[in-house]
Motif scaffolding. Structure first.
Motif, PDB file in Angstrom:
ATOM      1  N   GLU A   1      -3.940   2.447  -8.276  1.00 55.59           N
ATOM      2  CA  GLU A   1      -3.463   1.197  -8.454  1.00 55.59           C
ATOM      3  C   GLU A   1      -2.192   1.307  -9.085  1.00 55.59           C
ATOM      4  OE1 GLU A   1      -6.123  -1.616 -10.455  1.00 55.59           O
ATOM      5  OE2 GLU A   1      -7.714  -1.468  -9.006  1.00 55.59           O
TER       6      GLU A   1
ATOM      7  N   THR B   1       0.768  -1.394   0.183  1.00 55.67           N
ATOM      8  CA  THR B   1       0.109   0.046  -0.018  1.00 55.67           C
ATOM      9  C   THR B   1       0.916   1.114  -0.008  1.00 55.67           C
ATOM     10  OG1 THR B   1      -0.178   0.181   2.526  1.00 55.67           O
ATOM     11  CG2 THR B   1      -1.863  -1.117   1.394  1.00 55.67           C
TER      12      THR B   1
ATOM     13  N   VAL C   1      -1.880  -0.698  -4.034  1.00 61.49           N
ATOM     14  CA  VAL C   1      -3.104   0.242  -3.993  1.00 61.49           C
ATOM     15  C   VAL C   1      -2.804   1.176  -2.978  1.00 61.49           C
ATOM     16  CG1 VAL C   1      -4.998  -1.544  -4.373  1.00 61.49           C
ATOM     17  CG2 VAL C   1      -4.279  -1.338  -1.995  1.00 61.49           C
TER      18      VAL C   1
END
Length: 366
Positions: free
Chosen positions: A234, A153, A240
């Motif tokens: 993304e 992330t 993400v």
């Protein structure tokens, strides 16, 4: 024997006389270059800015500046809508160019500049200067050698408050001068560049919103370019993330924050506190200081004073300009942001506007 400064012997011209012209001029001087000429919005303002910033002379126009044969490299520091035309003129004159971001207000203009710079064989750079904080290079090095593990992330934001109220005004809120995008093009471009530079991973899909909270300002009515943008992204590698950009965040002066979470380790950089890098681990998180004994060679290359003597934005900017001049002399400094990186920022900015307009996910062109 001490090596010559990268700008030694170079004559520098600057187009523009505002805050960024001051920053560029100071960095050029630190690199050892000579401040030759400056042009601005009028001959009078050029003469005034030239005297204030220590240039040999002011020029009545860009054309006059480009006729000055003692100028080797030109820095473009004017309103956004002028960048493409002026950078193209500099390249056409056979000179190297440093152009403020955004490189252009359209993808087509940015792409044309990339092609022109390549065809001319000139050095053409864009000041994504946050790349030049030593601990940003440390973060990039740690990701590249696998310390973080698989990227999971990203949480990144760039927050300012200088356009918070209706009394706050600036030419950038005028879409004819600042472009269709304001907050994202001006500071979100820095954020995306930093995300992709540190992670080595490209953003490939975007969904999000833009908002203009203050449409009527002291000297501008019906403002259309955005005060803030909130995005979900993304990456090509499967991570993400979220990106938040705002010029209406009370108390935040220039807070660019990047946090990357990998399967093995997280890291976070805050450019308002650039002397430490946070390393997050399942057992025992730490603050890594800027310290030659603890940092990588990539970081130490940009540490100009010993640990405990704080470095910041001016040092990062000076390092960018020094590397630009080194490239103009034929070197190839690692991580130097060139016009291709300015084009990338324009592509992402256009994708942000498309995502906001279509209310859905959009693919970011490669």
């Amino acid at each position: 024997m001490t090596a010559a400064l990268p700008g030694a012997g170079l004559g520098v011209g600057v187009v523009g006389g505002g805050f960024m012209a001051q920053v560029h001029a100071r960095s050029a001087r630190l690199a050892g270059a000579r401040l030759v000429g400056l042009s601005s919005s009028s001959p009078e303002s050029a003469a005034r800015a030239a005297q204030q910033l220590g240039f040999d002379r002011g020029h009545a126009s860009l054309e006059d500046l480009l006729a000055d044969e003692s100028i080797d490299v030109v820095h473009v520091c004017t309103p956004n809508a002028l960048h493409a035309e002026q950078a193209a003129a500099v390249l056409a004159s056979g000179r190297d160019v440093v152009c403020e971001k955004p490189l252009a207000t359209t993808v087509a203009d940015a792409a044309a500049l990339v092609e022109q710079a390549a065809g001319a064989g000139r050095t053409a750079t864009v000041p994504f200067v946050y790349r030049f904080h030593p601990l940003v290079r440390e973060a990039r090095d740690r990701v590249a050698r696998g310390d973080t593990g698989r990227m999971l992330t990203v949480a990144a934001s760039y927050l300012q408050d200088w356009l918070l109220t209706a009394d706050d005004d600036n030419w950038r809120v005028d879409a004819d001068l600042g472009g269709a995008s304001r907050a994202f093009a001006d500071i979100g471009s820095h954020l995306v560049d930093l995300v992709e530079f540190v992670t080595g991973d490209r953003i490939v899909r975007i969904a999000g919103r833009t908002r203009t909270f203050v449409a009527d300002r002291a000297q501008h009515r019906g403002v259309t370019n955005e005060d803030a943008a909130a995005l979900v992204v993304e990456t090509a590698g499967g991570a993400v993330g979220t990106l938040l950009v705002s010029q209406v965040a009370p108390g935040r002066k220039n807070r660019l924050h990047l946090e990357v979470a990998g399967a093995a380790e997280s890291l976070a950089f805050d450019q308002e506190h650039p002397e430490t890098l946070w390393l997050g681990r399942r057992e025992g998180s730490v603050l890594l200081p800027r310290d030659a004994a603890q940092n990588s060679d990539a970081a130490n290359r940009y540490s100009v004073v010993p640990s405990g003597h704080p470095q910041g934005y001016p040092d990062a900017f000076a390092a960018f300009v020094a590397d630009s001049y080194a490239a103009a002399r034929g070197e190839d400094p690692d991580g130097l942001p060139r016009f291709a990186d300015g084009l990338r920022a324009a592509v992402v900015t256009e994708s942000v506007l498309r995502a906001a307009a279509t209310d859905g996910w959009v693919d970011v062109p490669a």
